[in-house]
Design an enzyme around this catalytic site. Sequence first.
Site, short mmCIF file in Angstrom:
data_model
loop_
_atom_site.label_atom_id
_atom_site.label_comp_id
_atom_site.label_asym_id
_atom_site.label_seq_id
_atom_site.Cartn_x
_atom_site.Cartn_y
_atom_site.Cartn_z
N ASP A 85 -10.97 3.00 4.27
CA ASP A 85 -11.35 1.58 4.16
C ASP A 85 -12.86 1.44 3.96
OD1 ASP A 85 -9.54 -0.54 4.18
OD2 ASP A 85 -9.07 -0.27 6.32
N GLN A 140 -4.75 -1.54 9.74
CA GLN A 140 -4.62 -2.83 9.05
C GLN A 140 -5.20 -3.95 9.92
OE1 GLN A 140 -3.60 -3.25 5.94
NE2 GLN A 140 -3.82 -5.47 5.99
N LYS A 145 0.84 -1.20 0.00
CA LYS A 145 0.00 0.00 0.00
C LYS A 145 0.87 1.26 0.00
CE LYS A 145 -3.86 -2.34 2.29
NZ LYS A 145 -4.59 -2.66 3.52
N1 GUN Z 1 -6.91 -6.83 5.97
C1 GUN Z 1 -7.31 -7.55 4.89
N2 GUN Z 1 -8.00 -6.77 4.02
C2 GUN Z 1 -8.03 -5.54 4.57
C3 GUN Z 1 -8.59 -4.30 4.14
O1 GUN Z 1 -9.21 -4.17 3.07
N3 GUN Z 1 -8.40 -3.25 4.98
C4 GUN Z 1 -7.72 -3.36 6.15
N4 GUN Z 1 -7.60 -2.28 6.91
N5 GUN Z 1 -7.20 -4.49 6.58
C5 GUN Z 1 -7.35 -5.57 5.78
#
Ligand code: GUN
Length: 296
Positions: free
Chosen positions: A123, A100, A54
């Site tokens: 998110d 996350q 990311k």
């Molecule tokens: N862990 C797995 N997928 C995601 C996501 O789309 N966002 C976040 N914050 N954590 C994740």
Amino acid sequence: MTATLLDGRALAARIEASLQGEVDTFATVFHRRPRLVVVLVGDLAASGSYVKSKAAAAGRVGIDSDVVRVPASATTEELVTLVAAIARDEQGPADGILVQLPLPEHVDTVAVLDAVPPDRDVDGFHPENAGLLSQGRPRFVPCTAAGVQRMLIDAGIETAGRHAVIVGRSDIVGKPLALLLASRGPGGDATVTICHSRSSDLATITRQADILVAAVGRPRLVTADMVKPGAAVIDVGINRIAGPDGSGKLVGDVDFDAVREVAGSISPVPGGVGPLTVAMLLANTLLAAELRAGRG
Ligand code: GUN
């Protein structure tokens, strides 16, 4: 018949190229770059690797990013306090804030996610954003769900009037994707069925799907006999299993080699939905910065 491959990497690269121009325009007008702050709790290898990709993608399009690392021993209260401090821009402007997942088991995940202000919730997990999506006026749409819809639109896969079956009812993917595919407009107007771990006779339902989305996190759950010939199969799963030589191997929720002989189109793992999830996060971060700057 071998299915057409839905190349998420190539599409993500195109999305990034167009975002880069928009980010540069934002920077020219507002004399700063959009900024994303990611909170990474603990040292799960998979989470570390997602966060790294990311941040790298943000860098490629000119979005500033920062990763705040927190030990796995952090309490719910400490994490809520940390997110609140980030939201007060104490560590620099935080247009987008992302925690996350998964968080350690002792942490109240909902309490921590709810601490992210809805206007920085890139998110799309906050109840306000989930509510806006459910009412057909989306603001921040969860990134993986948005990525799947974008993939279908880009590949010219018709959704209107078609039967989309989603295996998985998570708040992160299954539920928001069901809302998107059932909403009015491009990439929508589908008839949607959500299946889950308590669904009986899963294969009978999945065989009715024109569009089949697997989002459960079970390696190779979807086998060839569960797929209607010619269907579009989108694999959201990312599962690490032991490879033949004992090393780790990434596989999806779909038995790719067998299903590609039945499906009309199929997304691979890796290189399918994953890169689009990241691209949608960048788009949400730019949107957050624009909303904040009063232009959104
Ligand atoms: N862990 C797995 N997928 C995601 C996501 O789309 N966002 C976040 N914050 N954590 C994740």
